[in-house]
Design a protein around this motif. Structure first.
Motif, PDB file in Angstrom:
ATOM      1  N   GLN A   1      -2.151   2.649  -9.797  1.00 41.97           N
ATOM      2  CA  GLN A   1      -3.088   3.122  -8.777  1.00 41.97           C
ATOM      3  C   GLN A   1      -2.387   3.338  -7.438  1.00 41.97           C
ATOM      4  O   GLN A   1      -2.741   4.249  -6.682  1.00 41.97           O
ATOM      5  CB  GLN A   1      -4.234   2.108  -8.612  1.00 41.97           C
ATOM      6  CG  GLN A   1      -5.049   1.872  -9.866  1.00 41.97           C
ATOM      7  CD  GLN A   1      -5.681   3.144 -10.411  1.00 41.97           C
ATOM      8  OE1 GLN A   1      -6.061   4.043  -9.659  1.00 41.97           O
ATOM      9  NE2 GLN A   1      -5.786   3.234 -11.733  1.00 41.97           N
ATOM     10  N   LEU A   2      -1.369   2.521  -7.151  1.00 37.53           N
ATOM     11  CA  LEU A   2      -0.607   2.647  -5.917  1.00 37.53           C
ATOM     12  C   LEU A   2       0.115   3.988  -5.859  1.00 37.53           C
ATOM     13  O   LEU A   2       0.142   4.651  -4.816  1.00 37.53           O
ATOM     14  CB  LEU A   2       0.393   1.497  -5.825  1.00 37.53           C
ATOM     15  CG  LEU A   2       1.194   1.337  -4.530  1.00 37.53           C
ATOM     16  CD1 LEU A   2       0.264   1.078  -3.348  1.00 37.53           C
ATOM     17  CD2 LEU A   2       2.205   0.193  -4.675  1.00 37.53           C
TER      18      LEU A   2
ATOM     19  N   LYS B   1      -7.562  10.048  -3.801  1.00 32.39           N
ATOM     20  CA  LYS B   1      -6.980   8.963  -3.013  1.00 32.39           C
ATOM     21  C   LYS B   1      -7.987   7.818  -2.853  1.00 32.39           C
ATOM     22  O   LYS B   1      -7.653   6.647  -2.989  1.00 32.39           O
ATOM     23  CB  LYS B   1      -6.562   9.468  -1.623  1.00 32.39           C
ATOM     24  CG  LYS B   1      -5.198  10.136  -1.576  1.00 32.39           C
ATOM     25  CD  LYS B   1      -4.829  10.469  -0.143  1.00 32.39           C
ATOM     26  CE  LYS B   1      -3.410  10.998  -0.046  1.00 32.39           C
ATOM     27  NZ  LYS B   1      -2.414   9.957  -0.351  1.00 32.39           N
ATOM     28  N   LYS B   2      -9.221   8.189  -2.563  1.00 29.83           N
ATOM     29  CA  LYS B   2     -10.267   7.192  -2.360  1.00 29.83           C
ATOM     30  C   LYS B   2     -10.511   6.390  -3.624  1.00 29.83           C
ATOM     31  O   LYS B   2     -10.669   5.166  -3.581  1.00 29.83           O
ATOM     32  CB  LYS B   2     -11.557   7.888  -1.910  1.00 29.83           C
ATOM     33  CG  LYS B   2     -12.669   6.931  -1.535  1.00 29.83           C
ATOM     34  CD  LYS B   2     -13.885   7.694  -1.008  1.00 29.83           C
ATOM     35  CE  LYS B   2     -14.997   6.719  -0.641  1.00 29.83           C
ATOM     36  NZ  LYS B   2     -16.201   7.431  -0.118  1.00 29.83           N
TER      37      LYS B   2
ATOM     38  N   TYR C   1      -2.004  -2.135 -10.934  1.00 26.89           N
ATOM     39  CA  TYR C   1      -2.024  -1.909  -9.483  1.00 26.89           C
ATOM     40  C   TYR C   1      -0.961  -0.876  -9.097  1.00 26.89           C
ATOM     41  O   TYR C   1      -1.218   0.003  -8.270  1.00 26.89           O
ATOM     42  CB  TYR C   1      -1.765  -3.226  -8.739  1.00 26.89           C
ATOM     43  CG  TYR C   1      -1.920  -3.109  -7.240  1.00 26.89           C
ATOM     44  CD1 TYR C   1      -3.148  -3.339  -6.620  1.00 26.89           C
ATOM     45  CD2 TYR C   1      -0.838  -2.760  -6.430  1.00 26.89           C
ATOM     46  CE1 TYR C   1      -3.298  -3.220  -5.242  1.00 26.89           C
ATOM     47  CE2 TYR C   1      -0.979  -2.636  -5.048  1.00 26.89           C
ATOM     48  CZ  TYR C   1      -2.212  -2.874  -4.465  1.00 26.89           C
ATOM     49  OH  TYR C   1      -2.348  -2.744  -3.110  1.00 26.89           O
TER      50      TYR C   1
ATOM     51  N   PHE D   1      -2.452   6.743  -5.398  1.00 23.46           N
ATOM     52  CA  PHE D   1      -2.878   6.755  -3.988  1.00 23.46           C
ATOM     53  C   PHE D   1      -1.839   7.457  -3.120  1.00 23.46           C
ATOM     54  O   PHE D   1      -2.179   8.237  -2.229  1.00 23.46           O
ATOM     55  CB  PHE D   1      -3.089   5.317  -3.511  1.00 23.46           C
ATOM     56  CG  PHE D   1      -3.395   5.206  -2.043  1.00 23.46           C
ATOM     57  CD1 PHE D   1      -4.611   5.645  -1.527  1.00 23.46           C
ATOM     58  CD2 PHE D   1      -2.467   4.656  -1.168  1.00 23.46           C
ATOM     59  CE1 PHE D   1      -4.894   5.552  -0.167  1.00 23.46           C
ATOM     60  CE2 PHE D   1      -2.736   4.552   0.194  1.00 23.46           C
ATOM     61  CZ  PHE D   1      -3.954   5.003   0.696  1.00 23.46           C
TER      62      PHE D   1
ATOM     63  N   MET E   1      -7.305  -0.198  -6.267  1.00 20.91           N
ATOM     64  CA  MET E   1      -6.315  -1.121  -5.712  1.00 20.91           C
ATOM     65  C   MET E   1      -6.993  -2.332  -5.078  1.00 20.91           C
ATOM     66  O   MET E   1      -6.598  -3.478  -5.290  1.00 20.91           O
ATOM     67  CB  MET E   1      -5.452  -0.405  -4.668  1.00 20.91           C
ATOM     68  CG  MET E   1      -4.448   0.574  -5.241  1.00 20.91           C
ATOM     69  SD  MET E   1      -3.833   1.752  -3.995  1.00 20.91           S
ATOM     70  CE  MET E   1      -3.246   0.644  -2.707  1.00 20.91           C
ATOM     71  N   LYS E   2      -8.039  -2.075  -4.298  1.00 20.57           N
ATOM     72  CA  LYS E   2      -8.755  -3.155  -3.620  1.00 20.57           C
ATOM     73  C   LYS E   2      -9.417  -4.095  -4.629  1.00 20.57           C
ATOM     74  O   LYS E   2      -9.432  -5.313  -4.448  1.00 20.57           O
ATOM     75  CB  LYS E   2      -9.806  -2.573  -2.673  1.00 20.57           C
ATOM     76  CG  LYS E   2      -9.213  -2.029  -1.380  1.00 20.57           C
ATOM     77  CD  LYS E   2     -10.207  -1.323  -0.483  1.00 20.57           C
ATOM     78  CE  LYS E   2     -11.561  -1.937  -0.428  1.00 20.57           C
ATOM     79  NZ  LYS E   2     -12.475  -1.214   0.506  1.00 20.57           N
TER      80      LYS E   2
ATOM     81  N   GLU F   1       0.830  -1.209   0.000  1.00 19.51           N
ATOM     82  CA  GLU F   1       0.000   0.000   0.000  1.00 19.51           C
ATOM     83  C   GLU F   1       0.867   1.262   0.000  1.00 19.51           C
ATOM     84  O   GLU F   1       0.367   2.359   0.215  1.00 19.51           O
ATOM     85  CB  GLU F   1      -0.949   0.002   1.206  1.00 19.51           C
ATOM     86  CG  GLU F   1      -2.013  -1.083   1.117  1.00 19.51           C
ATOM     87  CD  GLU F   1      -3.104  -0.940   2.167  1.00 19.51           C
ATOM     88  OE1 GLU F   1      -2.993  -0.028   3.021  1.00 19.51           O
ATOM     89  OE2 GLU F   1      -4.065  -1.723   2.121  1.00 19.51           O
TER      90      GLU F   1
ATOM     91  N   TYR G   1      -7.552   4.034  -4.197  1.00 23.87           N
ATOM     92  CA  TYR G   1      -7.564   2.932  -3.228  1.00 23.87           C
ATOM     93  C   TYR G   1      -8.648   1.918  -3.564  1.00 23.87           C
ATOM     94  O   TYR G   1      -8.466   0.706  -3.410  1.00 23.87           O
ATOM     95  CB  TYR G   1      -7.773   3.477  -1.822  1.00 23.87           C
ATOM     96  CG  TYR G   1      -7.513   2.443  -0.744  1.00 23.87           C
ATOM     97  CD1 TYR G   1      -6.232   1.975  -0.496  1.00 23.87           C
ATOM     98  CD2 TYR G   1      -8.558   1.941   0.029  1.00 23.87           C
ATOM     99  CE1 TYR G   1      -5.986   1.023   0.484  1.00 23.87           C
ATOM    100  CE2 TYR G   1      -8.319   0.985   1.009  1.00 23.87           C
ATOM    101  CZ  TYR G   1      -7.038   0.534   1.235  1.00 23.87           C
ATOM    102  OH  TYR G   1      -6.795  -0.414   2.191  1.00 23.87           O
ATOM    103  N   SER G   2      -9.768   2.413  -4.050  1.00 26.28           N
ATOM    104  CA  SER G   2     -10.857   1.527  -4.462  1.00 26.28           C
ATOM    105  C   SER G   2     -10.418   0.637  -5.617  1.00 26.28           C
ATOM    106  O   SER G   2     -10.714  -0.563  -5.652  1.00 26.28           O
ATOM    107  CB  SER G   2     -12.080   2.354  -4.866  1.00 26.28           C
ATOM    108  OG  SER G   2     -13.127   1.525  -5.318  1.00 26.28           O
TER     109      SER G   2
END
Length: 280
Positions: A78-79, A91-92, A75, A82, A98-99, A8, A95-96
């Motif tokens: 997006q990392l 950021k949200k 990933y 983030f 990434m998840k 993360e 992170y979404s």
């Protein structure tokens, strides 16, 4: 080296990648930076230390430097977003993403009773094949396996895969994978993996005659190397294996199950261990 999907913090991942490469080779920050196509010789070091960031182009260059492709590359994008975004909404959103990627490509570590998955080649094959054949009866799946197993064996194997949560039944005779990737625990590895490799090596031998050249690929190299070369080659094989997994898991579906064996083994004893005879 862990997958980027387990991180993360992109700076931590990049630093861990650097340390991993350096442990078994003469890897340097200069080489790391050069591989990414950056002009400043210590740019990657500055990024890892938080003294600089990655632009949109820089993200792609850094991903190239670490051989990231497919889901791992996305990933990483997006990392970085983030880690560098200033707005909470951005950021949200990152992170979404990434998840979502992590959930679709998570790795399950097999332990306990679940390691029996490797007791027969039918289990890993059916885990891939059954989702490709929605609605197929055990007889049809057995036929796709070249009738190596009976319909009853296929039925029992599918029941095990469902019970052990390797597959999820979504409708009558329709399955999907619970996780895209599997990894065996180190404790269970020695015995079961040896047997699986023996089994797959026999299949590889048979495939030379069974399938036409356009449906298979066999290549080999006979080479003289030392311990340092061997360690470096292992790193390259592991990086290649991870890239192939990323390609294979990037999308759902397929029309055939393939096996890739990556084999590197000695053909001779070490030269320094052999006493050469001399004529008197």
């Amino acid at each position: 080296m862990k997958s980027v999907i387990e991180y993360e913090d992109y700076r931590l991942f990049m630093n861990d990648y650097y340390e991993w490469k350096k442990r078994t080779s003469a890897f340097s920050w200069r080489e790391f930076t050069k591989k990414g196509g950056f002009t400043s010789p210590n740019y990657m070091k500055l990024v890892c230390e938080g003294k600089s960031g990655l632009s949109k182009t820089g993200i792609e260059r850094a991903a190239d430097a670490m051989d990231l492709i497919g889901a791992e590359r996305e990933y990483f994008r997006q990392l970085v977003k983030f880690g560098q975004s200033k707005r909470d909404a951005d950021k949200k959103a990152a992170y979404s993403e990434m998840k979502e990627i992590a959930s679709a490509h998570k790795v399950r570590v097999l332990e306990g009773e679940s390691v029996s998955f490797y007791e027969s080649w039918k289990y890993p094959v059916l885990r891939e094949l059954a989702p490709m054949m929605p609605g197929a009866k055990p007889f049809d799946i057995a036929k796709a396996c070249g009738n190596a197993f009976s319909a009853e064996e296929i039925r029992n194997a599918l029941a095990f895969l469902t019970r052990a949560k390797f597959l999820k039944k979504t409708a009558n005779d329709t399955y999907e994978q619970v996780e895209r990737s599997l990894q065996m625990s180190v404790a269970a590895m020695p015995t079961l993996v040896r047997e699986m490799h023996k089994e797959m090596a026999d299949f590889a031998k048979d495939a030379i005659e069974k399938y036409p050249v356009e449906e298979r690929n066999f290549t080999g190299i006979t080479m003289g190397i030392d311990d340092e070369d061997y360690a470096e080659i292992l790193k390259e094989l592991e990086a290649c294996r991870k890239r192939i997994i990323s390609i294979a898991t990037a999308k759902k579906g397929g029309n055939r199950v393939y096996r890739l064996n990556m084999q590197l083994f000695p053909l001779t004893d070490k030269v320094q261990n052999i006493k050469t005879s001399q004529k008197k």
